[in-house]
Design a protein around this motif. Structure first.
Motif: not given
Length: 157
Positions: A34-60
């Motif tokens: 689709s050629t609709s404006a990409p910025s109209s799509h919700p940002n999946p990265w917009a919310e804050k982390l649900p846990r402290p960084i030390s409790e999150m997994g890290t992935y390559l």
């Protein structure tokens, strides 16, 4: 000095120019040209982390592009979203996978996909969030070929 201090510079550098598990394409939204404006799509990265960084997994993660990738048309909004994801702690670092060695060939870099170092509650959570990224929903990344590995980040200070 933490290893994470240099990641903002990585995203800033990319803005102007910008393994293990294969994932079935059916787990992600269908490829949309689709050629609709990409910025109209919700940002999946917009919310804050649900846990402290030390409790999150890290992935390559490596995310190859489709042969007829829509990367360049979506790139400005994708980078805007990625900057927010970095600020919120989801994205540690990332960039383009290159098909050539520009310094050796004298050619402009040719992007063939992306690599990301990201955080998630689980590997499945990380993949689900990636599946909502603009590059996934607007036809840049071939999500059927993504690889993701759990990693430990060394503190090099």
């Amino acid at each position: 000095m933490s290893l994470f201090r240099s990641t903002h510079a990585t995203l800033t550098f990319l803005r102007p120019s910008l393994t293990r598990t294969a994932v079935a394409a059916s787990r992600f939204p269908s490829r949309n040209s689709s050629t609709s404006a990409p910025s109209s799509h919700p940002n999946p990265w917009a919310e804050k982390l649900p846990r402290p960084i030390s409790e999150m997994g890290t992935y390559l993660v490596t995310l190859p592009d489709f042969a007829d990738s829509k990367r360049l048309s979506v790139r400005p909004a994708h980078i805007e979203h990625a900057v927010v994801g970095h600020s919120n702690g989801w994205i540690v670092a990332g960039g383009a996978l290159l098909a050539n060695e520009p310094a050796e060939t004298g050619e402009a870099p040719q992007m063939r996909g992306s690599w990301l170092l990201i955080r998630g509650v689980s590997k499945e959570d990380a993949l689900a969030r990636l599946g909502k990224d603009l590059y996934a929903v607007r036809g840049a990344w071939d999500m059927s070929k993504v690889t993701i590995s759990t990693v430990a980040v060394a503190n090099l200070s």
